[in-house]
Design an enzyme around this catalytic site. Structure first.
Site, short mmCIF file in Angstrom:
data_model
loop_
_atom_site.label_atom_id
_atom_site.label_comp_id
_atom_site.label_asym_id
_atom_site.label_seq_id
_atom_site.Cartn_x
_atom_site.Cartn_y
_atom_site.Cartn_z
N CYS A 110 3.72 -22.87 -9.13
CA CYS A 110 5.18 -22.81 -9.37
C CYS A 110 5.58 -21.48 -9.99
O CYS A 110 6.64 -20.93 -9.67
CB CYS A 110 5.61 -23.93 -10.31
SG CYS A 110 5.26 -25.57 -9.71
C1 BEZ Z 1 1.08 -25.66 -9.57
O1 BEZ Z 1 2.27 -25.36 -9.53
O2 BEZ Z 1 0.22 -24.82 -9.75
C2 BEZ Z 1 0.64 -27.08 -9.42
C3 BEZ Z 1 1.46 -28.09 -9.85
C4 BEZ Z 1 1.03 -29.41 -9.74
C5 BEZ Z 1 -0.20 -29.67 -9.14
C6 BEZ Z 1 -0.99 -28.64 -8.68
C7 BEZ Z 1 -0.57 -27.33 -8.81
#
Ligand code: BEZ
Length: 211
Positions: free
Chosen positions: A45
């Site tokens: 994200c």
């Molecule tokens: C991420 O944004 O890195 C992420 C969020 C939830 C699960 C896996 C990755």
């Protein structure tokens, strides 16, 4: 209920990093992109918000307002925004909705319980100036989105909203378009330059300049 293409994008009022957002009023006459993130302080994200912030001038050029969302509160968003600036080399320059009570996530069906009971998936909604949903995308949490692809779809949607044209596979701005089946080749030749009939149902044409 799943939101489908052509549905009115649900209106809502929710906090964001740029103050409370009343969605329809915030959109005004613009196009909009609403995209959700599973959680604050997560790596994928963080890169996505940096990528979207870097492309903000491209969204502005197309009269598109962008809104991120995650089901965390404003104080988390504020701390995360600092990390985004530090690690991605760009300030968060659009509202990140703080959907801690999941008002928006529920309205837009951003939580897919069989994937995760609490976190949102990576949803994307492109919304037209008529407030109708023009595109939905759903990515898993582990796959970061391609924001150039979102811009490419907006280019196609804005072109096809104006002209009786569609866009072929892998089309990008400037490439030849497809004449829609409802238009005869004869009419297409009056409407567009460089009409090429490969098959009666497969006709290419140049998009009018400026579109
Ligand atoms: C991420 O944004 O890195 C992420 C969020 C939830 C699960 C896996 C990755």
């Amino acid at each position: 209920m799943t939101l489908q293409l052509g549905d009115t994008a649900p209106d809502f009022t929710q906090d964001s990093t740029e103050g409370p957002i009343s969605f329809h009023a915030a959109l005004g006459d613009s196009w909009g992109v609403l995209f959700s993130h599973p959680k604050d302080f997560t790596p994928v994200c963080t890169t996505e918000l940096g990528a979207a912030a870097k492309l903000k001038p491209e969204f502005d050029k197309r009269n598109v307002k962008i809104f991120g969302l995650s089901v965390d509160g404003l104080s988390d968003h504020a701390g995360w925004a600092k990390d985004i600036a530090e690690t991605q080399g760009v300030e968060l320059n659009f509202p990140l909705i703080a959907d801690a009570d999941r008002t928006v996530a529920d309205l837009y069906g951003m939580i897919h319980p069989k994937a995760d009971n609490t976190l949102t998936v990576r949803s994307v909604f492109i919304i037209g100036p008529d407030k109708k949903v023009k595109l939905t995308l759903t990515y898993p949490a582990s796959t970061g989105r391609n924001f150039d692809e979102i811009l490419r779809v907006i280019d196609s949607l804005q072109l096809t909203a104006q002209h009786k044209l569609a866009t072929p596979a892998d089309w990008t701005r400037g490439m030849d378009c497809i004449v829609v089946p409802a238009v005869t080749t004869e009419d297409a030749k009056r409407m567009f330059d460089n009409v090429m009939e490969i098959k009666p149902y497969l006709r290419y044409a140049k998009a009018p300049s400026g579109s």
